[in-house]
Design an enzyme around this catalytic site. Structure first.
Site: not given
Ligand code: UDX
Ligand code: ADP
Length: 463
Positions: A162, A93, A277
């Protein structure tokens, strides 16, 4: 009602791993994952289980155990729909790129296509589960399409967002903090909720399975992502202030993270968040708020995105500035292209935007990522549509070997926090670079003092 046949439409980063774990934990349920994309399904069926299209630690072992037993991957969408008692919709989406809501609203084209296909094919009652992240109130559109175009069979709609994070999908699915199931509060709705609860209860303690009305469930998913992204933007905003005040963002993060009300997670300053996301869901939240006339609410959340864009641009500008305000013709090595470690997913990765910015200044970029293919890097750049595919291929090269990527470079930029970068022979890398040799650590991953000792000029976010 006990479910024995499940189908999942969409074999991507969410559908694939989620169904693999359901199949592993519920050997009595037959799980079929379908997708229109033939190459993707062929990859999920590859006899070499290491070649499945989604890289996640631990996933190949789960697929190896369940595939062919009660887990199947197929392109025959119609038969799978017809057979299943419960259907997960797990299609993409993305943010709309055209028309009303362009750049903000979610494009529900694929969801609608799915709904119409289910309505056309279904000859028996089914439970339809929204798995993809959807704008709040999508279920009413789904219901409308299903009921008005169907063959008179009964559809019950649930929302079961999810929460897995990529890179830790398998552990998140085995031991979720919670499973959220939203549904109609009618007797029929409750029966459908209970059928899905029963599936998860095969391995998730019941007290961790939350049930709500369908709208709360839809909105909770957007809210969870907005909160997490907000934490990253908050720490990133302070990283810039640290650079002016000699405060160190890592120390600040540790200091505030030990406050139990704040907690230690999601306090890592970085070059900016990426992934499929965060940006999409916040834009969606902003769009929805604005469409109800809630200007302040919309502006409040939009700032999280503005901050993230700023952080990516700021990182690229720092590289340009430190290389004497010109990167024209200079080789800049990128270590990492994925949006975070332990995934081959590159959607919205900060690396893409940093590269774009540097390419505007006519830099040459050398990319090494342990899990991302050359094809993917080029597709990401072509998709931006800011220069011709020929130019992208001229200016960006990918390497299989990190030492080759860094050879003769003026600077190295760390874009992803892959663990392997920490154990490289940095002395060897230094010896083969042009001097002064610069490192721009966009993830605060490396030991700054040790690198400085070798001779590197090191710049890290927020210190
Ligand atoms: C996220 C949500 O965590 C998850 O619950 C949802 O279902 C989908 O979106 P995801 O996008 O897979 O998951 O990864 P996530 O670990 O949340 O990281 C997202 C982004 O934030 C990454 O680019 C990560 O590097 C960044 N990030 C995360 C930071 O820059 N600093 C942090 O402290 C944590
Ligand atoms: P996510 O991260 O949400 O899993 P992906 O893009 O990785 O997103 O996966 C979504 C998958 O859904 C893609 O493989 C796409 O081919 C598939 N898909 C989209 N629309 C349909 C449809 N109508 N029928 C079957 N598969 C679909």
């Amino acid at each position: 009602m006990s479910i024995s046949k499940i189908c999942c439409i969409g074999a991507g980063y969410v559908g694939g791993p989620t169904m693999a774990i359901i199949a592993k934990q519920c050997p009595h349920i037959r799980v079929t994952v379908v997708d229109l994309n033939e190459a993707r399904i062929a990859a999920w069926n590859d006899p070499d289980v290491e070649k499945i299209p989604v890289y996640e630690p631990g996933l190949s072992a789960v697929v190896a155990e369940a595939r062919g037993r009660n887990l199947f991957f197929s392109t025959d969408v119609e038969s799978a729909i017809e057979d299943a008692e419960l259907i997960f919709i797990s299609v993409n989406t993305p943010t709309k790129t055209y028309g009303a809501g362009k750049g903000q609203a979610a494009d529900l084209k694929w969801i609608e296509l799915c709904a119409r296909q289910i309505a056309r094919v279904a000859k028996s009652d089914k439970i339809i589960v929204e798995k993809s992240t959807l704008p709040v109130r999508t279920a009413s559109a789904l219901k409308d399409i299903l009921q008005n175009t169907g063959n008179g069979v009964n559809f019950r709609i649930l929302s079961n967002p999810e929460f897995l994070a990529e890179g830790t999908a398998v552990e998140d699915l085995f031991e979720p903090d919670r499973v959220l199931i939203g549904g109609d509060q009618s007797e029929e709705g409750r029966e459908a909720i209970e059928a899905l609860v029963e599936i998860y209860a095969n391995w998730v303690p019941r007290e961790r399975i939350l049930t709500t009305n369908i709208w709360s469930s839809e909105l909770s998913k957007l809210t969870a992502n907005a909160y997490l992204a907000q934490r990253v933007s908050s720490i990133n905003s302070l990283s810039e202030l640290c650079e002016y005040t000699e405060a160190d963002i890592n120390e600040v993060a540790r200091a505030i993270g030990t406050d139990s009300r704040i907690g230690p997670k999601f306090l890592k300053a970085s070059v900016g968040f990426g992934g499929s996301c965060f940006q999409k869901d916040i834009l969606n939240l902003v769009y929805i708020a604005r469409s109800y006339g809630l200007t302040e609410v919309a502006d409040y959340w939009e700032q999280v995105i503005i901050m993230n864009d700023h952080q990516k641009r700021r990182f690229a500008n720092k590289i340009i500035q430190k290389l004497y305000n010109t990167v024209n013709g200079k080789k800049i090595a990128f270590l990492g292209w994925a949006f975070k470690k332990d995934t081959n997913d590159t959607r919205e990765s900060a690396a893409i935007y940093v590269a774009d910015h540097l390419l505007h200044e006519q830099a040459n970029i050398a990319v090494y990522d342990p899990k991302v293919t050359e094809q993917q890097v080029l597709t990401d750049m072509d998709y931006l549509d800011t220069r011709s595919p020929e130019e992208n291929r001229k200016l960006i090269k990918t390497y299989q070997d990190p030492y080759e990527a860094c050879k003769d470079a003026h600077a190295i930029a760390i874009l992803t926090e892959w663990d392997e970068f920490k154990s490289y022979d940095w002395k060897r890398i230094y010896d083969n670079m042009l001097k002064p040799a610069n490192i721009f650590d966009g993830r605060n991953l490396l030991d700054k003092a040790a690198l400085q000792q070798i001779g590197f000029k090191v710049w890290a976010i927020g210190s």
